[in-house]
Scaffold this motif. Structure first.
Motif, PDB file in Angstrom:
ATOM      1  N   GLU A  59      24.530  46.719  -3.391  1.00 52.77           N
ATOM      2  CA  GLU A  59      23.298  46.216  -4.256  1.00 52.77           C
ATOM      3  C   GLU A  59      22.076  47.196  -3.850  1.00 52.77           C
ATOM      4  OE1 GLU A  59      21.124  42.303  -5.512  1.00 52.77           O
ATOM      5  OE2 GLU A  59      21.649  42.574  -3.370  1.00 52.77           O
ATOM      6  N   VAL A  60      21.782  47.088  -2.826  1.00 49.92           N
ATOM      7  CA  VAL A  60      20.581  48.021  -2.090  1.00 49.92           C
ATOM      8  C   VAL A  60      20.809  49.320  -2.619  1.00 49.92           C
ATOM      9  CG1 VAL A  60      19.173  48.988  -0.157  1.00 49.92           C
ATOM     10  CG2 VAL A  60      20.126  46.509  -0.337  1.00 49.92           C
ATOM     11  N   ARG A  61      21.955  49.913  -2.637  1.00 53.29           N
ATOM     12  CA  ARG A  61      22.113  51.487  -2.950  1.00 53.29           C
ATOM     13  C   ARG A  61      22.241  51.560  -4.684  1.00 53.29           C
ATOM     14  NH1 ARG A  61      20.305  54.707   0.302  1.00 53.29           N
ATOM     15  NH2 ARG A  61      21.698  56.466  -0.520  1.00 53.29           N
ATOM     16  N   ALA A  62      21.954  50.520  -5.160  1.00 56.92           N
ATOM     17  CA  ALA A  62      22.167  50.455  -6.723  1.00 56.92           C
ATOM     18  C   ALA A  62      23.602  50.827  -7.373  1.00 56.92           C
ATOM     19  CB  ALA A  62      21.166  51.528  -7.360  1.00 56.92           C
ATOM     20  N   LYS A  63      24.720  50.539  -6.630  1.00 56.27           N
ATOM     21  CA  LYS A  63      26.190  50.642  -7.193  1.00 56.27           C
ATOM     22  C   LYS A  63      26.405  49.087  -7.355  1.00 56.27           C
ATOM     23  CE  LYS A  63      26.458  54.818  -6.314  1.00 56.27           C
ATOM     24  NZ  LYS A  63      26.581  55.857  -7.589  1.00 56.27           N
ATOM     25  N   LEU A  64      25.943  48.859  -8.755  1.00 60.23           N
ATOM     26  CA  LEU A  64      25.890  47.362  -8.732  1.00 60.23           C
ATOM     27  C   LEU A  64      27.321  46.940  -9.242  1.00 60.23           C
ATOM     28  CD1 LEU A  64      22.906  46.864 -11.243  1.00 60.23           C
ATOM     29  CD2 LEU A  64      22.982  46.447  -8.573  1.00 60.23           C
ATOM     30  N   ASP A  65      28.420  47.819  -9.702  1.00 57.46           N
ATOM     31  CA  ASP A  65      29.522  47.565 -10.197  1.00 57.46           C
ATOM     32  C   ASP A  65      30.440  47.282  -8.661  1.00 57.46           C
ATOM     33  OD1 ASP A  65      29.264  47.881 -12.765  1.00 57.46           O
ATOM     34  OD2 ASP A  65      30.206  49.653 -13.044  1.00 57.46           O
ATOM     35  N   ALA A  66      30.381  48.176  -7.631  1.00 52.62           N
ATOM     36  CA  ALA A  66      30.927  48.119  -6.396  1.00 52.62           C
ATOM     37  C   ALA A  66      30.476  46.658  -5.886  1.00 52.62           C
ATOM     38  CB  ALA A  66      30.758  48.951  -5.773  1.00 52.62           C
ATOM     39  N   ALA A  67      29.073  46.452  -5.925  1.00 44.02           N
ATOM     40  CA  ALA A  67      28.389  45.203  -5.296  1.00 44.02           C
ATOM     41  C   ALA A  67      28.941  43.744  -5.938  1.00 44.02           C
ATOM     42  CB  ALA A  67      26.908  45.093  -5.595  1.00 44.02           C
ATOM     43  N   LEU A  68      29.293  43.988  -7.234  1.00 40.66           N
ATOM     44  CA  LEU A  68      29.760  42.847  -7.915  1.00 40.66           C
ATOM     45  C   LEU A  68      31.211  42.462  -7.342  1.00 40.66           C
ATOM     46  CD1 LEU A  68      29.325  40.146  -9.652  1.00 40.66           C
ATOM     47  CD2 LEU A  68      29.834  41.635 -11.644  1.00 40.66           C
ATOM     48  N   ARG A  69      31.836  43.687  -7.304  1.00 39.82           N
ATOM     49  CA  ARG A  69      33.487  43.416  -6.794  1.00 39.82           C
ATOM     50  C   ARG A  69      33.535  42.828  -5.489  1.00 39.82           C
ATOM     51  NH1 ARG A  69      33.908  48.664  -8.896  1.00 39.82           N
ATOM     52  NH2 ARG A  69      34.180  49.655  -6.892  1.00 39.82           N
ATOM     53  N   TYR A  70      32.589  43.258  -4.632  1.00 39.33           N
ATOM     54  CA  TYR A  70      32.693  43.059  -3.251  1.00 39.33           C
ATOM     55  C   TYR A  70      32.305  41.566  -3.098  1.00 39.33           C
ATOM     56  CZ  TYR A  70      32.872  47.824  -2.043  1.00 39.33           C
ATOM     57  OH  TYR A  70      33.080  49.341  -1.498  1.00 39.33           O
ATOM     58  N   ALA A  71      31.158  41.235  -3.906  1.00 38.13           N
ATOM     59  CA  ALA A  71      30.736  39.721  -3.897  1.00 38.13           C
ATOM     60  C   ALA A  71      31.681  38.879  -4.416  1.00 38.13           C
ATOM     61  CB  ALA A  71      29.320  39.469  -4.700  1.00 38.13           C
ATOM     62  N   GLU A  72      32.369  39.039  -5.475  1.00 35.16           N
ATOM     63  CA  GLU A  72      33.551  38.327  -6.021  1.00 35.16           C
ATOM     64  C   GLU A  72      34.615  37.859  -5.181  1.00 35.16           C
ATOM     65  OE1 GLU A  72      34.331  40.194  -9.787  1.00 35.16           O
ATOM     66  OE2 GLU A  72      32.841  38.885 -10.712  1.00 35.16           O
ATOM     67  N   ARG A  73      34.892  39.049  -4.355  1.00 37.22           N
ATOM     68  CA  ARG A  73      35.933  38.992  -3.108  1.00 37.22           C
ATOM     69  C   ARG A  73      35.384  38.045  -2.274  1.00 37.22           C
ATOM     70  NH1 ARG A  73      37.628  44.869  -1.775  1.00 37.22           N
ATOM     71  NH2 ARG A  73      38.762  43.709   0.033  1.00 37.22           N
ATOM     72  N   ALA A  74      34.100  38.409  -1.822  1.00 38.58           N
ATOM     73  CA  ALA A  74      33.465  37.435  -0.529  1.00 38.58           C
ATOM     74  C   ALA A  74      33.620  36.046  -0.998  1.00 38.58           C
ATOM     75  CB  ALA A  74      32.218  37.929  -0.403  1.00 38.58           C
ATOM     76  N   VAL A  75      33.173  35.452  -2.256  1.00 42.34           N
ATOM     77  CA  VAL A  75      33.450  34.308  -2.415  1.00 42.34           C
ATOM     78  C   VAL A  75      34.717  33.695  -2.631  1.00 42.34           C
ATOM     79  CG1 VAL A  75      33.265  32.676  -4.656  1.00 42.34           C
ATOM     80  CG2 VAL A  75      31.415  34.240  -4.078  1.00 42.34           C
ATOM     81  N   SER A  76      35.796  34.368  -2.832  1.00 43.65           N
ATOM     82  CA  SER A  76      37.254  34.012  -2.626  1.00 43.65           C
ATOM     83  C   SER A  76      37.521  33.946  -1.166  1.00 43.65           C
ATOM     84  CB  SER A  76      38.245  34.907  -3.372  1.00 43.65           C
ATOM     85  OG  SER A  76      37.796  35.019  -4.934  1.00 43.65           O
ATOM     86  N   ALA A  77      36.994  34.584  -0.362  1.00 40.35           N
ATOM     87  CA  ALA A  77      37.240  34.707   1.106  1.00 40.35           C
ATOM     88  C   ALA A  77      37.031  33.717   1.948  1.00 40.35           C
ATOM     89  CB  ALA A  77      36.712  35.957   1.641  1.00 40.35           C
ATOM     90  N   TYR A  78      36.073  32.585   1.478  1.00 40.09           N
ATOM     91  CA  TYR A  78      35.696  31.473   1.805  1.00 40.09           C
ATOM     92  C   TYR A  78      36.594  30.130   1.529  1.00 40.09           C
ATOM     93  CZ  TYR A  78      31.435  34.071   3.714  1.00 40.09           C
ATOM     94  OH  TYR A  78      30.608  34.949   4.252  1.00 40.09           O
TER      95      TYR A  78
END
Length: 346
Positions: A59-78
Motif C-alpha cells: 500500500e505504501v508503495r502504491a501497488k494497490l492491487d497487490a496490497a488488496l490481494r495480500y490483505a484478503e489473504r491475511a483476513v482468511s489467515a486468521y
C-alpha cells in the motif's frame, strides 16, 4: 532480498521496522506472502501477520492491487474471528477497497461489521477511524466514535452513578495500559479537530485524561516501575471481590490485569532492559503491608512499597518472557503465544 528458508517471528519484527527503508521493499512483501503460502513460517500462526505486513508495504508503495490481494489473504489467515489482529486486517482491506470505485459499498459494509469492536478492542478506534478517513468518511468516524464514547460513559454512569472526570480517569487506565475509553476519546478528539468541529465536553475530557496520564507516566518513571505486581487468578479474584476500589490500579478483571503487565514488560524490554521478571503478590501480603504501614490500600505508595518488598524474593519472581510455545508466565496453562503474548497488542 535473499530468500530465507524459514521466517521467524523475530524476522517479521525486523521486517516491520526496516522494510520500507530497504532497497526492495516490494520484494520483501512478496517474500512474506510466499513464505505464508509455502509454509515457510517458523510459527504458522504468523501467517496473518506476515500477509498483513506485506499488504501494508505494498500500500505504501502504491501497488494497490497487490496490497488488496495480500490483505484478503491475511483476513482468511486468521481462523479465529475474535483474534484482535483479524480486525486490523479487515479494516486494512476495507481501506484498500475504498480506493476501488466499484467496491466502496463493500468497504463500508466491512467497517460497519467491525463497528462493535470500538467498545471491545483498544486498537479499533485507531484503525477504524483511519480507514474511514481514507474513504472520505471522517464524519462517520466522528459519529461512531462519539456513540462508542457515550456507550462506555453510560455504562460507567450505571455502574458508579457518576461520569465525573476524576472517576472516568480510573476507567481510562494507566499510562502503560490505557483503557478503551482513553483511545476512543483520543481518536474522537483527533477526528473532530480535523473536521474543525467546536470543542465539546468530551474533547475537554480527552485533554484532561491525556494530561493525567502523562503525569502518571512521569511518576512511574521516577519510581522505576515499582508498582509492577502480578496476582495469580485466584488471588486476583479475591482481591477485586474484597477490594473493588483497586480495579483502577490492577485492572477490572484478570484479562485486563495480565494485559497491563504484558504491555509494561514489553515497554521495558523495548528500552533495552533484560532479565525481566514479574513479582507475584498475594492479597494477604498486600493487606499485611498496608497494616504495617498504617496506610490505605488505595494509596499508590502502599502498592509500590509492597511490590518493592516482594521483588527481592526469588520464589516470588516469574521470569519473562517465556518462549512462544512454552507455558505462559501467568499460569493459565496455555502457551504464551495463545495467552499473554497477544495481549501486548490489545
Amino acid at each position: 532480498m535473499p530468500t530465507k528458508d524459514v521466517i521467524t517471528s523475530a524476522d517479521l519484527e525486523e521486517f516491520r521496522r526496516s522494510a520500507l527503508g530497504a532497497a526492495n521493499p516490494l520484494g520483501i512483501a512478496a517474500e512474506l506472502a510466499e513464505a505464508a503460502e509455502q509454509g515457510r513460517l517458523a510459527d504458522p500462526d504468523d501467517a496473518g501477520d506476515a500477509l498483513t505486513l506485506a499488504a501494508e508495504i505494498a500500500e505504501v508503495r502504491a501497488k494497490l492491487d497487490a496490497a488488496l490481494r495480500y490483505a484478503e489473504r491475511a483476513v482468511s489467515a486468521y481462523p479465529d474471528p475474535d483474534d484482535p489482529r483479524a480486525g486490523f486486517a479487515r479494516a486494512l482491506r476495507a481501506r484498500l477497497l475504498f480506493r476501488t470505485p466499484d467496491r466502496v459499498d463493500e468497504a463500508m459494509a466491512e467497517l460497519t461489521a467491525l463497528r462493535p469492536l470500538l467498545t471491545r478492542e483498544p486498537d479499533a478506534a485507531a484503525y477504524l477511524s483511519a480507514s474511514l478517513d481514507a474513504g472520505g468518511r471522517s464524519g462517520t468516524a466522528e459519529e461512531w466514535l462519539s456513540d462508542a464514547v457515550d456507550t462506555l460513559l453510560g455504562e460507567r454512569a450505571s455502574a458508579t452513578g457518576t461520569t465525573a472526570a476524576e472517576d472516568v480517569a480510573v476507567e481510562a487506565g494507566t499510562p502503560e495500559a490505557p483503557g478503551i475509553l482513553f483511545f476512543l476519546l483520543q481518536q474522537r478528539h483527533r477526528v473532530r479537530r480535523n473536521l474543525n468541529l467546536p470543542h465539546d465536553r468530551n474533547d475537554d475530557l480527552a485533554d484532561r485524561l491525556e494530561t493525567q496520564l502523562v503525569r502518571r507516566a512521569e511518576q512511574q518513571q521516577q519510581t522505576g516501575g515499582t508498582d509492577l505486581l502480578f496476582f495469580p487468578q485466584g488471588e486476583f479474584d479475591r482481591l477485586v471481590a474484597d477490594h473493588p476500589d483497586l480495579t483502577g490500579a490492577y485492572g477490572a478483571d484478570w484479562d485486563e490485569h495480565r494485559a497491563r503487565l504484558e504491555r509494561e514488560l514489553v515497554r521495558q524490554a523495548n528500552t533495552g532492559r533484560g532479565g525481566l521478571t514479574v513479582p507475584a503478590g498475594t492479597v494477604d501480603g498486600l493487606t499485611g503491608y498496608a497494616g504495617r504501614t498504617g496506610a490505605e490500600l488505595t494509596d499508590p505508595e502502599v502498592r509500590a512499597g509492597y511490590a518493592r518488598e516482594v521483588a527481592p524474593r526469588p520464589a516470588a519472581l516469574i521470569p519473562w518472557p517465556p518462549e512462544r510455545n512454552e507455558a505462559c508466565w501467568c499460569g493459565s496453562g496455555l502457551k504464551y503465544k495463545k495467552c499473554c503474548l497477544p495481549r501486548s497488542r490489545s
